[in-house]
Design a protein around this motif. Structure first.
Motif: not given
Length: 691
Positions: A529, A533, A538, A540, A586, A589-590, A661, A663-664, A668
């Motif tokens: 992951e 990331a 990924i 979005v 996302l 997830r963060s 986190t 990267s995610l 965004q």
């Protein structure tokens, strides 16, 4: 009390009232000055005169008379003396003759520039013989005319009495005739035989008599005498007039001082409050009038002063006392409005910058600079080649300074070129950290700056490469350590399982194998992951997210973990709805990674604060907790992969949570930061606000 003072001291009503008081005081000052100096033809020095015999008025009664008498007995003497040419000097005749010669040179056809001056002068005397002969008669007629005008003016004097004589001619208006009789009057001045006799003796202390003595020093000859006498009636009238003027001057001086002090104090107050809304207001508030250039306002002030003088001069003398206030008030009002505008610019530090001359010069200089700095080398060369001769022509009177400036400019450019040349050689030899320093904003400065940027990029690339190598080494070490631990356990328990026949122990070994294999799977999944990331591969889907609802829902899902960790969560958020633009999957997830980090490393029994703030274009989400481990590591190091809060690496986790986190959040279009302050750990998420 302070608030009331602020409200009243700087209110517009107070400012207008104080301004009107300033105009009133200034008009009073002008009125007092005009009354004494112009209308009464006196001055404030009268206040300090001890008596009439010490005054300037006493001297002024006879000043013009003594001047005329001195001219009569010293220069003109009598009509006979003038007709005999006694007033005509050879020097005067010669100058008049030279004037005629200049006329001959300019207008006569007989003047020959190729001839000698002597021959031309002979021709001049021949052609202008009649005019030269009549020169003496013309001068005598002119002096005779002046003599009769002077004599007429002297004969018009009734008082004071006078007696003047050059030993032959006598001029007097005294009924007693002889000069000896002048001593019978209550006040007299007799100048004879290089001596002066004054009465009363107070006249010896009259400093204004020095102006008389300048005339009398020119006629001090044995045969010449001037006597001046003040009859009783004339003297008493003069004293009475002087006393009235002194009283008026004293009254006027008190009025002048009173209004002046009032004006000064009021104007100081206006200077303090103008442009301010309260005393500690650091901002200067400008008005529409302040848009006028300051140098134009100065010219307008000077024009108003000239207008006031012209209008006052045009007023009849008898109406001046009435008209001075109506003339002063409107002009003073306009003038002080302009002056207060200038003061506001002084307080705002824009006095020079907000002037027409400054704007024109700055724009012209900026234009030349822009042409010079933005143009090619060819354009600059043409500007220098064309501009320098023009500069020399304009400043020819300071030519050495111009040459010196040109030499300094050329030397400066040569040094800049040499600095760039030397810097490039050093960078070429491997000194990639060397920076080329060139002052100014010219072509060489931009070239040096571009070279420095290349070296900065090279340094950054080298640093990034070194960091990447270090991270790769740490990655291999950490992955090896973290994977080897569960893998070793799996191998060990598989061997034990092969040798064990007891079902109970076999079940225990299988349970351990399951835990270690799940641990190995989690680490493998996190690593995969993290790779996805950081690469950005990924999908979005940005949408409207109610962050408060998302947090509440998420905390409900992990309530069992919250209870197990004995942590108390405090959520602070605005009363109104807060929406952000994010991918819900996302984003959670963060947040889940951050919460997982809190569950692992937060001090048991402590509080966790979650703050949501609306910052205009962004939504700020902050997580704060107290760490169970001593955070002797920087925030930047915590963000690196496979780094944990416990250096012993005994806790669960891969060390990839914060990196994933970050990267995610970034994919965004948000920002993720962590901050460490002692044992306080803060995770900060900035996300775009939904509009």
């Amino acid at each position: 009390m302070g608030t009331k003072l602020k409200n009243y001291s700087h209110s517009i009503v107070t400012k207008i009232f104080i301004f009107l008081l300033a105009i009133l005081c200034f008009s009073g000052v002008i009125k007092a000055f005009v009354d004494i100096e112009i209308i009464r033809n006196s001055d404030f020095s009268t206040v300090f005169e001890e008596s009439y015999f010490h005054s300037k008025s006493y001297v002024q009664e006879s000043e013009a008379l003594i001047s005329d008498l001195t001219t009569l007995i010293r220069e003109y003497k009598s009509e006979e003396h003038i007709l005999n040419g006694g007033t005509i000097s050879e020097e005067e005749l010669r100058m008049e003759e030279e004037t005629l010669y200049y006329d001959f040179q300019a207008h006569s056809l007989r003047y020959n520039p190729e001839q000698s001056e002597a021959k031309n002068y002979e021709v001049f005397k021949e052609e202008y013989a009649d005019k030269i002969t009549s020169l003496r008669d013309q001068l005598i007629k002119g002096d005779l005319k002046q003599f009769h005008l002077l004599l007429q003016r002297v004969e018009e004097y009734k008082n004071p009495l006078f007696y003047a004589s050059d030993g032959v001619n006598i001029y007097t208006n005294s009924p007693k005739g002889e000069k000896e009789n002048f001593k019978s009057y209550p006040s007299y001045m007799i100048f004879e035989d290089y001596k002066r006799e004054l009465f009363p003796k107070e006249l010896e202390e009259n400093e204004y008599l020095l102006s008389h003595l300048t005339y009398l020093n020119e006629m001090n000859q044995d045969s010449q005498v001037i006597s001046i006498a003040f009859p009783e009636k004339f003297l008493q009238e003069s004293i009475k007039e002087w006393e009235a003027n002194k009283e008026a001057a004293e009254r006027g001086l008190l009025i002048f001082i009173g209004f002046s002090l009032g004006f000064i104090l009021i104007f100081i107050y206006l200077m303090l409050v103008t442009g301010r809304k309260f005393f500690k207001d650091e901002e200067v508030h400008l008005h529409a009038l302040d848009k006028i250039y300051n140098d134009i306002k100065i010219l307008l002030c000077l024009g108003l002063i000239m207008l006031w003088v012209v209008l006052l001069d045009a007023v009849p003398f008898q109406s001046m006392e009435i008209m001075v206030i109506p003339l002063t008030v409107p002009i003073a009002t306009a003038g002080f409005v302009l002056i207060l505008s200038l003061i506001r610019h002084l307080k705002n530090r824009t006095f020079m910058k907000h002037s027409f001359i400054y704007v024109v010069l700055s724009k012209f200089i900026a234009f030349i600079r822009n042409v010079y700095e933005s143009g090619s080398v060819g354009v600059k060369t043409v500007l220098i080649v064309v501009g320098y001769p023009i500069l020399v022509a304009v400043t020819f009177f300071i030519f050495p300074i111009t040459i010196g400036f040109a030499a300094w400019f050329a030397l400066k450019k040569i040094k800049a070129f040499q600095a760039i040349q030397e810097g490039v050689e050093r960078i070429k030899d491997g000194e990639i950290h060397h920076s080329i320093e060139v002052d100014g904003k010219g072509e060489f400065s931009r070239l040096a700056s571009n070279i420095n940027r290349i070296t900065d990029g090279l340094n950054k690339a080298v640093d990034n490469e070194l960091k990447s190598e270090r991270l790769k080494t740490e990655l291999i070490t950490n992955v090896s350590h973290d994977i080897r631990t569960p893998l070793t356990s799996i191998i060990t328990y598989v061997d034990l399982l092969k040798q064990e026949n007891d079902p109970v122990k076999m079940a225990e070994y299988i349970e351990v194998l399951e835990q270690k294999s799940k641990r190995l799977k989690v680490m493998t999944d996190d690593l995969f992951e993290a790779a996805k990331a950081s690469s950005g591969n990924i999908p979005v889907q940005l949408e409207k997210i109610d962050i408060v609802s998302l947090i509440n829902q998420g905390l409900g899902e992990v309530s069992d973990k919250i209870e197990a960790s004995e942590l108390t969560f405090k959520l602070n958020h605005p009363e109104e709805k807060v929406f952000m633009l994010a991918d819900g999957r996302l984003l959670w997830r963060s947040i889940e990674n951050v919460l997982s980090n809190i569950f692992k490393y937060a001090l048991k029994g402590s509080r966790v604060y979650i703050d949501i703030e609306n910052q205009g274009n962004e939504i700020l989400l902050t997580f704060k907790n107290i760490s169970a481990y001593e955070l002797n590591i920087s925030a930047d190091e915590l963000m690196e992969r496979f780094t944990r809060g416990d250096e012993s690496r005994l806790s669960e986790g891969s060390g990839l949570g914060l990196s994933i986190t970050k990267s995610l959040i970034e994919i965004q279009k948000g920002r993720f930061l962590i901050q460490v302050d002692g044992d306080l750990f803060k995770a900060v998420i900035y996300m775009p606000k939904y509009k």
